[in-house]
Structures are given as C-alpha cells and as structure tokens.
Write a protein that holds these residues in place. Structure first.
Motif, PDB file in Angstrom:
ATOM      1  N   HIS A  64       0.813  -1.222   0.000  1.00 40.33           N
ATOM      2  CA  HIS A  64       0.000   0.000   0.000  1.00 40.33           C
ATOM      3  C   HIS A  64       0.849   1.276   0.000  1.00 40.33           C
ATOM      4  O   HIS A  64       0.331   2.355  -0.236  1.00 40.33           O
ATOM      5  CB  HIS A  64      -0.951   0.007   1.208  1.00 40.33           C
ATOM      6  N   HIS A  65       2.149   1.152   0.251  1.00 39.59           N
ATOM      7  CA  HIS A  65       3.027   2.333   0.211  1.00 39.59           C
ATOM      8  C   HIS A  65       3.284   2.721  -1.249  1.00 39.59           C
ATOM      9  O   HIS A  65       3.662   1.870  -2.047  1.00 39.59           O
ATOM     10  CB  HIS A  65       4.370   2.024   0.870  1.00 39.59           C
ATOM     11  N   PRO A  66       3.097   3.988  -1.601  1.00 37.57           N
ATOM     12  CA  PRO A  66       3.373   4.398  -2.975  1.00 37.57           C
ATOM     13  C   PRO A  66       4.873   4.338  -3.282  1.00 37.57           C
ATOM     14  O   PRO A  66       5.697   4.600  -2.414  1.00 37.57           O
ATOM     15  CB  PRO A  66       2.858   5.829  -3.063  1.00 37.57           C
ATOM     16  N   PHE A  67       5.195   3.989  -4.501  1.00 35.36           N
ATOM     17  CA  PHE A  67       6.593   3.954  -4.950  1.00 35.36           C
ATOM     18  C   PHE A  67       6.734   4.937  -6.112  1.00 35.36           C
ATOM     19  O   PHE A  67       7.106   4.586  -7.226  1.00 35.36           O
ATOM     20  CB  PHE A  67       6.962   2.536  -5.350  1.00 35.36           C
ATOM     21  N   ALA A  68       6.420   6.206  -5.819  1.00 38.12           N
ATOM     22  CA  ALA A  68       6.412   7.260  -6.830  1.00 38.12           C
ATOM     23  C   ALA A  68       7.794   7.485  -7.434  1.00 38.12           C
ATOM     24  O   ALA A  68       7.909   7.852  -8.606  1.00 38.12           O
ATOM     25  CB  ALA A  68       5.867   8.551  -6.235  1.00 38.12           C
ATOM     26  N   ARG A  69       8.839   7.267  -6.656  1.00 37.01           N
ATOM     27  CA  ARG A  69      10.209   7.485  -7.144  1.00 37.01           C
ATOM     28  C   ARG A  69      10.484   6.598  -8.360  1.00 37.01           C
ATOM     29  O   ARG A  69      10.951   7.079  -9.396  1.00 37.01           O
ATOM     30  CB  ARG A  69      11.194   7.185  -5.999  1.00 37.01           C
ATOM     31  N   LEU A  70      10.174   5.318  -8.278  1.00 30.57           N
ATOM     32  CA  LEU A  70      10.424   4.429  -9.415  1.00 30.57           C
ATOM     33  C   LEU A  70       9.523   4.776 -10.594  1.00 30.57           C
ATOM     34  O   LEU A  70       9.982   4.783 -11.746  1.00 30.57           O
ATOM     35  CB  LEU A  70      10.264   2.960  -9.022  1.00 30.57           C
ATOM     36  N   VAL A  71       8.275   5.076 -10.332  1.00 31.05           N
ATOM     37  CA  VAL A  71       7.368   5.459 -11.425  1.00 31.05           C
ATOM     38  C   VAL A  71       7.923   6.697 -12.141  1.00 31.05           C
ATOM     39  O   VAL A  71       7.965   6.753 -13.376  1.00 31.05           O
ATOM     40  CB  VAL A  71       5.932   5.711 -10.917  1.00 31.05           C
ATOM     41  N   ALA A  72       8.401   7.685 -11.396  1.00 21.66           N
ATOM     42  CA  ALA A  72       8.941   8.914 -11.996  1.00 21.66           C
ATOM     43  C   ALA A  72      10.208   8.624 -12.808  1.00 21.66           C
ATOM     44  O   ALA A  72      10.386   9.174 -13.902  1.00 21.66           O
ATOM     45  CB  ALA A  72       9.238   9.950 -10.909  1.00 21.66           C
ATOM     46  N   TRP A  73      11.067   7.759 -12.294  1.00 15.61           N
ATOM     47  CA  TRP A  73      12.295   7.416 -13.026  1.00 15.61           C
ATOM     48  C   TRP A  73      11.971   6.754 -14.362  1.00 15.61           C
ATOM     49  O   TRP A  73      12.540   7.092 -15.392  1.00 15.61           O
ATOM     50  CB  TRP A  73      13.163   6.481 -12.202  1.00 15.61           C
ATOM     51  N   VAL A  74      11.049   5.794 -14.341  1.00 15.56           N
ATOM     52  CA  VAL A  74      10.672   5.095 -15.572  1.00 15.56           C
ATOM     53  C   VAL A  74       9.937   6.046 -16.506  1.00 15.56           C
ATOM     54  O   VAL A  74      10.159   6.047 -17.718  1.00 15.56           O
ATOM     55  CB  VAL A  74       9.818   3.850 -15.260  1.00 15.56           C
ATOM     56  N   ASP A  75       9.074   6.882 -15.957  1.00 18.83           N
ATOM     57  CA  ASP A  75       8.311   7.802 -16.785  1.00 18.83           C
ATOM     58  C   ASP A  75       9.224   8.827 -17.458  1.00 18.83           C
ATOM     59  O   ASP A  75       8.980   9.204 -18.609  1.00 18.83           O
ATOM     60  CB  ASP A  75       7.232   8.490 -15.955  1.00 18.83           C
ATOM     61  N   ALA A  76      10.271   9.262 -16.772  1.00 17.15           N
ATOM     62  CA  ALA A  76      11.238  10.181 -17.391  1.00 17.15           C
ATOM     63  C   ALA A  76      11.909   9.507 -18.586  1.00 17.15           C
ATOM     64  O   ALA A  76      12.082  10.121 -19.652  1.00 17.15           O
ATOM     65  CB  ALA A  76      12.278  10.626 -16.365  1.00 17.15           C
TER      66      ALA A  76
END
Length: 176
Positions: free
Chosen positions: A22-34
């Motif tokens: 349930h913890h968001p992993f926004a850092r990885l999503v942002a890295w891949v999205d970049a």
C-alpha cells in the motif's frame, strides 16, 4: 500505445510492476516515466499501484495477475521493486529482472529489507539491483539495444534457482 498491449503478442520494451504494497513507490514510477518521455517510440507499461500514474508510459493501478506472465515474457526488460514476487515472476517469464529497492526513508516501505534482498539476489546473479535513476536508465537503454542480455532460461517444472535461493535465505533466517 493502445490497451491491446496488455493482451497482444507484440513485444513490449519495458514492463514495470510494483507489487501490491500500500506504500506508494512514486520514485520508481517517476524514473521510468522520465525514460519513457525521452523515448516516445518505446512501449512502456507501468503497474503503479498507489503511486501517481505515469504521464508518458502506459499506466495501470493494478494489472490482472493472469496478464502479468505473458506481458513479462514479451518484455525486453522487467523492472520492479526488490520483492521476491517480482524476481520470481520475471525469471519464470524468462527475464532477468532489474530491481529498485523501496526505501523506508522515502516512505516507500516500513524498513530497508528490500535493499538487503535486492543486493543479495544481485550477488547471486538472480536480479540486477539498481539504486539510482541513471543506473536504471542505462539498463533500460541496454535492454532495448540487446534484449538477449536480459533473458534467462525459463523454468519448466523444476523450481527456478531464485526459488531455491529464497528458500535458503528463509531457512537461514528461521535458523537464527
């Protein structure tokens, strides 16, 4: 990219799964999205969970578990958090996973067990553990250029080596 990428048979460049924590992993999503934003001609599917969805990659809060093995098998590279399910699923699909450990200090998990596990699996050749955005981008570029470098033999019946290693790790912890 059309939604048919989930069920089609065409190759997918990058598949990202973040597990079900349930913890968001926004850092990885942002890295891949970049990376996806810099490579608009590449197919990138991200199962982002509770993190904000990507803006350049195809995002899904949750992927149907029945779709994941086929999607991973068609991927040039599978990226995920450093959890055993990600490693085992990717390897079962014939992919050497690139894992990014969730960090407690970033609110991505309760403790840093994924750092230990990711490094442990990498030391045994069962995964590639990366801990910064540049290293991840280098792996994504390398996988697009040479997907064979991110392929492993699929297990047919026998437990994959990663399962055996995970069992040994658990046995060691329980023995303490």
């Amino acid at each position: 990219m059309s939604p048919s990428a989930l069920t089609g048979d065409e190759p997918v460049d990058v598949v990202v799964t973040l597990g079900t924590d349930h913890h968001p992993f926004a850092r990885l999503v942002a890295w891949v999205d970049a990376w996806a934003g810099a490579h608009p001609d590449r197919t990138c599917v991200v199962q982002h969970g509770t993190a904000p969805p990507p803006t350049h990659a195809e995002g899904h809060a949750v992927l149907d578990p029945a779709v994941i093995p086929g999607l991973m098998a068609r991927a040039r590279v599978v990226v995920g958090h450093a959890g055993p399910g990600t490693v085992l699923d990717a390897r079962a699909a014939g992919r050497l996973p690139v894992v990014v450990p969730r960090l407690a200090a970033q609110g991505e998990v309760v403790d840093d067990h994924q750092v230990t596990f990711g490094r442990w699996m990498a030391a045994r050749g069962q995964a590639l553990c990366v801990e910064d955005e540049d290293a991840l981008h280098r792996h994504l570029d390398a996988a697009v250029a040479d997907p064979g470098a991110y392929a492993v033999e699929r297990a047919d019946g026998a437990p994959p080596a990663a399962v055996t290693l995970l069992g040994d790790l658990i046995d060691g912890v329980l023995a303490r």
